[in-house]
Every structure is written in structure tokens, then in C-alpha cells.
Design a protein around this motif. Structure first.
Motif, mmCIF file in Angstrom:
data_model
loop_
_atom_site.group_PDB
_atom_site.id
_atom_site.type_symbol
_atom_site.label_atom_id
_atom_site.label_comp_id
_atom_site.label_asym_id
_atom_site.label_seq_id
_atom_site.Cartn_x
_atom_site.Cartn_y
_atom_site.Cartn_z
ATOM 1 N N LEU A 29 -0.237 8.394 -8.915
ATOM 2 C CA LEU A 29 0.197 7.058 -8.529
ATOM 3 C C LEU A 29 -0.700 6.011 -9.185
ATOM 4 C CD1 LEU A 29 0.748 7.611 -4.707
ATOM 5 C CD2 LEU A 29 2.503 7.496 -6.487
ATOM 6 N N PRO A 30 -0.200 4.782 -9.371
ATOM 7 C CA PRO A 30 -1.051 3.719 -9.921
ATOM 8 C C PRO A 30 -2.272 3.498 -9.036
ATOM 9 C CG PRO A 30 1.241 3.014 -9.833
ATOM 10 C CD PRO A 30 1.160 4.322 -9.106
ATOM 11 N N LEU A 31 -3.390 3.224 -9.653
ATOM 12 C CA LEU A 31 -4.639 3.023 -8.932
ATOM 13 C C LEU A 31 -5.138 1.601 -9.151
ATOM 14 C CD1 LEU A 31 -7.151 4.034 -7.361
ATOM 15 C CD2 LEU A 31 -8.110 4.669 -9.581
ATOM 16 N N PHE A 32 -5.483 0.935 -8.057
ATOM 17 C CA PHE A 32 -6.090 -0.387 -8.103
ATOM 18 C C PHE A 32 -7.465 -0.275 -7.478
ATOM 19 C CE2 PHE A 32 -1.594 -0.906 -8.230
ATOM 20 C CZ PHE A 32 -1.388 -1.933 -9.128
ATOM 21 N N VAL A 33 -8.409 -1.049 -7.978
ATOM 22 C CA VAL A 33 -9.784 -1.027 -7.470
ATOM 23 C C VAL A 33 -10.139 -2.424 -6.988
ATOM 24 C CG1 VAL A 33 -12.212 -0.638 -8.067
ATOM 25 C CG2 VAL A 33 -10.429 0.807 -9.065
ATOM 26 N N GLU A 34 -10.696 -2.489 -5.794
ATOM 27 C CA GLU A 34 -11.162 -3.765 -5.262
ATOM 28 C C GLU A 34 -12.657 -3.671 -5.010
ATOM 29 O OE1 GLU A 34 -10.423 -7.091 -1.847
ATOM 30 O OE2 GLU A 34 -9.177 -5.312 -1.828
ATOM 31 N N ILE A 35 -13.394 -4.563 -5.647
ATOM 32 C CA ILE A 35 -14.839 -4.610 -5.477
ATOM 33 C C ILE A 35 -15.143 -5.730 -4.483
ATOM 34 C CG2 ILE A 35 -17.060 -4.898 -6.623
ATOM 35 C CD1 ILE A 35 -15.437 -2.498 -7.649
ATOM 36 N N GLY A 36 -15.792 -5.374 -3.391
ATOM 37 C CA GLY A 36 -16.103 -6.351 -2.360
ATOM 38 C C GLY A 36 -14.929 -6.559 -1.429
ATOM 39 N N CYS A 37 -14.549 -5.508 -0.702
ATOM 40 C CA CYS A 37 -13.346 -5.570 0.143
ATOM 41 C C CYS A 37 -13.592 -6.248 1.485
ATOM 42 C CB CYS A 37 -12.773 -4.180 0.356
ATOM 43 S SG CYS A 37 -13.763 -3.106 1.403
ATOM 44 N N GLY A 38 -14.830 -6.629 1.767
ATOM 45 C CA GLY A 38 -15.115 -7.319 3.026
ATOM 46 C C GLY A 38 -14.756 -6.462 4.223
ATOM 47 N N ALA A 39 -14.080 -7.052 5.192
ATOM 48 C CA ALA A 39 -13.715 -6.345 6.421
ATOM 49 C C ALA A 39 -12.396 -5.580 6.285
ATOM 50 C CB ALA A 39 -13.646 -7.319 7.579
ATOM 51 N N GLY A 40 -11.846 -5.506 5.092
ATOM 52 C CA GLY A 40 -10.703 -4.645 4.838
ATOM 53 C C GLY A 40 -9.319 -5.244 4.999
ATOM 54 N N LEU A 41 -9.211 -6.544 5.202
ATOM 55 C CA LEU A 41 -7.887 -7.139 5.399
ATOM 56 C C LEU A 41 -7.004 -7.016 4.157
ATOM 57 C CD1 LEU A 41 -8.826 -10.356 7.392
ATOM 58 C CD2 LEU A 41 -7.679 -8.309 8.251
ATOM 59 N N HIS A 42 -7.553 -7.337 2.992
ATOM 60 C CA HIS A 42 -6.746 -7.289 1.774
ATOM 61 C C HIS A 42 -6.320 -5.860 1.420
ATOM 62 C CE1 HIS A 42 -6.047 -6.991 -2.593
ATOM 63 N NE2 HIS A 42 -5.255 -8.021 -2.316
#
Length: 75
Positions: A29-42
Motif C-alpha cells: 500500500l502507499p506509505l506516507f510519513v509524518e514527522i512530528g505527529c503531536g497528539a495524533g489527531l492528523h
């Protein structure tokens, strides 16, 4: 540009990396990376809107990571 030098990885961090790599190899599946996800809302909103994608979210601070972890468990 500021050069970033990370401290050595703990055994716990190494274990999580191995677990993440295993997860990544399970499907194509396509993979996206988030750096600094905070409390996880996004990340949670992203997976709801993109069920055929994966997101690997990182958070540096312990407090925010724990909030994101609890939020993930409750959803």
C-alpha cells in the motif's frame, strides 16, 4: 542548513524500528510519513480518509507520543 546529530538509539527504539520494518513489508500500500505527529489527531484523520494507505508517524516528545498512543488505542 543546520546539521542534525541524533543520539544513539536505545534498545527500545531499535526494537520499534524492527517492528515497523516488518509492518512495512506486509503489503504494498502507499506509505506516507509524518514527522512530528503531536497528539495524533492528523494521523487518525488521515487513516480514516485514506483506508488503502499507510502512515508512519513519528513524535519526538514523550508526552505527545503517549497522548497519540492512547488516542490510537481508543479508536
Amino acid at each position: 542548513m543546520r546539521r542534525f546529530t541524533a543520539p544513539p538509539l536505545s534498545e527500545g527504539a531499535r526494537s520499534e524500528i524492527v517492528r515497523a520494518l516488518s509492518w512495512l513489508q506486509k503489503n504494498n500500500l502507499p506509505l506516507f510519513v509524518e514527522i512530528g505527529c503531536g497528539a495524533g489527531l492528523h494521523p487518525l484523520a488521515f487513516v480514516r480518509e485514506n483506508p488503502r494507505s499507510r502512515i508512519l508517524a513519528f513524535e519526538r516528545t514523550t508526552v505527545k507520543f503517549q497522548k497519540a498512543e492512547q488516542r490510537l488505542k481508543s479508536h
